[in-house]
Write a protein that holds these residues in place. Structure first.
Motif, PDB file in Angstrom:
ATOM      1  N   UNK A  15       0.829  -1.201   0.000  1.00 40.19           N
ATOM      2  CA  UNK A  15       0.000   0.000   0.000  1.00 40.19           C
ATOM      3  C   UNK A  15       0.866   1.255   0.000  1.00 40.19           C
ATOM      4  N   UNK A  16       0.313   2.319  -0.529  1.00 35.24           N
ATOM      5  CA  UNK A  16       0.915   3.658  -0.444  1.00 35.24           C
ATOM      6  C   UNK A  16       2.343   3.698  -0.978  1.00 35.24           C
ATOM      7  N   UNK A  17       2.553   3.110  -2.124  1.00 39.05           N
ATOM      8  CA  UNK A  17       3.896   3.115  -2.713  1.00 39.05           C
ATOM      9  C   UNK A  17       3.999   4.089  -3.887  1.00 39.05           C
ATOM     10  N   UNK A  18       2.867   4.645  -4.330  1.00 36.01           N
ATOM     11  CA  UNK A  18       2.885   5.491  -5.527  1.00 36.01           C
ATOM     12  C   UNK A  18       2.524   6.935  -5.199  1.00 36.01           C
ATOM     13  N   UNK A  19       2.901   7.836  -6.095  1.00 35.18           N
ATOM     14  CA  UNK A  19       2.541   9.246  -5.936  1.00 35.18           C
ATOM     15  C   UNK A  19       1.029   9.414  -5.929  1.00 35.18           C
ATOM     16  N   UNK A  20       0.331   8.643  -6.757  1.00 32.80           N
ATOM     17  CA  UNK A  20      -1.131   8.718  -6.805  1.00 32.80           C
ATOM     18  C   UNK A  20      -1.748   8.425  -5.439  1.00 32.80           C
ATOM     19  N   UNK A  21      -1.241   7.402  -4.763  1.00 34.07           N
ATOM     20  CA  UNK A  21      -1.800   7.051  -3.453  1.00 34.07           C
ATOM     21  C   UNK A  21      -1.458   8.103  -2.403  1.00 34.07           C
ATOM     22  N   UNK A  22      -0.263   8.657  -2.467  1.00 34.48           N
ATOM     23  CA  UNK A  22       0.116   9.692  -1.506  1.00 34.48           C
ATOM     24  C   UNK A  22      -0.764  10.926  -1.652  1.00 34.48           C
ATOM     25  N   UNK A  53      -6.749  16.323 -10.703  1.00 35.85           N
ATOM     26  CA  UNK A  53      -5.427  15.995 -11.231  1.00 35.85           C
ATOM     27  C   UNK A  53      -4.960  14.629 -10.786  1.00 35.85           C
ATOM     28  N   UNK A  54      -5.255  14.275  -9.525  1.00 35.70           N
ATOM     29  CA  UNK A  54      -4.859  12.956  -9.034  1.00 35.70           C
ATOM     30  C   UNK A  54      -5.686  11.843  -9.676  1.00 35.70           C
ATOM     31  N   UNK A  55      -6.937  12.144 -10.017  1.00 32.54           N
ATOM     32  CA  UNK A  55      -7.751  11.154 -10.730  1.00 32.54           C
ATOM     33  C   UNK A  55      -7.136  10.851 -12.092  1.00 32.54           C
ATOM     34  N   UNK A  56      -6.699  11.901 -12.793  1.00 22.29           N
ATOM     35  CA  UNK A  56      -6.038  11.700 -14.087  1.00 22.29           C
ATOM     36  C   UNK A  56      -4.763  10.883 -13.906  1.00 22.29           C
ATOM     37  N   UNK A  57      -4.031  11.167 -12.824  1.00 18.60           N
ATOM     38  CA  UNK A  57      -2.815  10.400 -12.524  1.00 18.60           C
ATOM     39  C   UNK A  57      -3.157   8.939 -12.256  1.00 18.60           C
ATOM     40  N   UNK A  58      -4.288   8.701 -11.588  1.00 19.07           N
ATOM     41  CA  UNK A  58      -4.705   7.333 -11.314  1.00 19.07           C
ATOM     42  C   UNK A  58      -5.068   6.573 -12.580  1.00 19.07           C
ATOM     43  N   UNK A  59      -5.766   7.234 -13.507  1.00 18.89           N
ATOM     44  CA  UNK A  59      -6.071   6.596 -14.787  1.00 18.89           C
ATOM     45  C   UNK A  59      -4.783   6.231 -15.522  1.00 18.89           C
ATOM     46  N   UNK A  60      -3.821   7.147 -15.506  1.00 15.35           N
ATOM     47  CA  UNK A  60      -2.538   6.889 -16.166  1.00 15.35           C
ATOM     48  C   UNK A  60      -1.817   5.717 -15.527  1.00 15.35           C
ATOM     49  N   UNK A  61      -1.815   5.678 -14.201  1.00 13.96           N
ATOM     50  CA  UNK A  61      -1.130   4.598 -13.489  1.00 13.96           C
ATOM     51  C   UNK A  61      -1.746   3.239 -13.813  1.00 13.96           C
ATOM     52  N   UNK A  62      -3.074   3.182 -13.766  1.00 17.30           N
ATOM     53  CA  UNK A  62      -3.754   1.914 -14.046  1.00 17.30           C
ATOM     54  C   UNK A  62      -3.537   1.485 -15.494  1.00 17.30           C
ATOM     55  N   UNK A  63      -3.616   2.429 -16.423  1.00 22.46           N
ATOM     56  CA  UNK A  63      -3.404   2.097 -17.836  1.00 22.46           C
ATOM     57  C   UNK A  63      -1.988   1.603 -18.070  1.00 22.46           C
TER      58      UNK A  63
END
Length: 244
Positions: A122-129, A179-189
């Motif tokens: 858990x909490x290893x990515x910028x998106x999660x932080x 902005x973090x939602x967009x980052x999350x989409x990018x991370x998952x993709x």
């Protein structure tokens, strides 16, 4: 700083984009990713709750709270806090932001549950932080605004003094959340593409366009919240969202 635009027209566009974004994330999670579940042997179904709840529950409902009550300049238009200490009308209870906050917390819990049951850190990515920071700031914003503006309620001087900071913090948190939602989409993709997903396939395009629609929705939310509200002595048409 107010923007001299017709907020009624802008908010119609925002609502249309909200519906489109909600449909797109549901199609992605159900048709492409297999569905939604809180308990399942396929742990990906648990994770699928995360983007659905964060987008529909937190971003879209949070945007409605932005326009209708909680964020940006709505307090300026609805409370009408004057130096003489008069309040022109009552303010609607903060139900929408509270629901958005609850669904956002539930969405984050879904991500933690998926990670814990799948053996993923858990909490290893910028998106999660950033996500933890956003939900914490949103909760802080809701609690202090409820105490100051609703119950037990602060003095007129306290409310008028906190109003600009409330507006700026609310707008900052909402923009950061989108902005973090967009980052999350990018991370998952990126994860999916590393796992073999076609970079030019329909699912990849759906994810990218969902992120774009989300950003456009947020843009119109901010424009609506920033629409100019004429003074009470102005006989021109009221183009602020408070007129709706």
């Amino acid at each position: 700083m107010a923007v001299g635009i017709n907020a009624m027209a802008v908010t119609f566009v925002a609502h249309a984009l909200a519906v489109i974004a909600a449909i797109m994330v549901l199609v992605w999670s159900i048709s492409y990713r297999g569905g939604l579940a809180w308990e399942a042997t396929n742990k990906n179904l648990i994770f699928n709750l995360h983007p659905v709840l964060m987008l529909i529950g937190f971003i879209i409902l949070g945007g409605e709270g932005n326009k209708n009550f909680h964020f940006a300049f709505y307090f300026h238009y609805k409370l009408q806090i004057a130096s003489v200490g008069e309040t022109s009308e009552e303010v609607d209870p903060p139900y929408t932001p509270a629901i958005a906050l609850a669904l956002g917390i539930f969405g984050i819990c879904a991500a933690f549950k998926n990670h814990n049951e799948s053996g993923i850190p858990n909490l290893y990515s910028l998106h999660s932080w950033i996500g933890i920071g956003v939900i914490s700031l949103y909760g802080f914003q809701w609690v202090y605004s409820f105490i100051v503006f609703f119950f037990p309620g602060g003095s007129t001087n306290l409310r008028s003094g906190l109003l600009p900071w409330h507006a700026m913090l609310g707008l900052f948190v909402y923009i950061l959340a989108v902005g973090n939602a967009a980052l999350g989409f990018l991370e998952k993709l990126t994860f999916l593409e590393n796992g073999g997903l076609d970079k030019y396939g329909s699912e990849a395009f759906l994810i990218n366009f969902t992120a774009i629609i989300t950003i456009l929705f947020a843009t119109f939310v901010v424009l609506t919240a920033s629409a100019k509200s004429p003074s009470s002595n102005d006989d021109t048409v009221d183009y602020s969202y408070s007129a709706i």
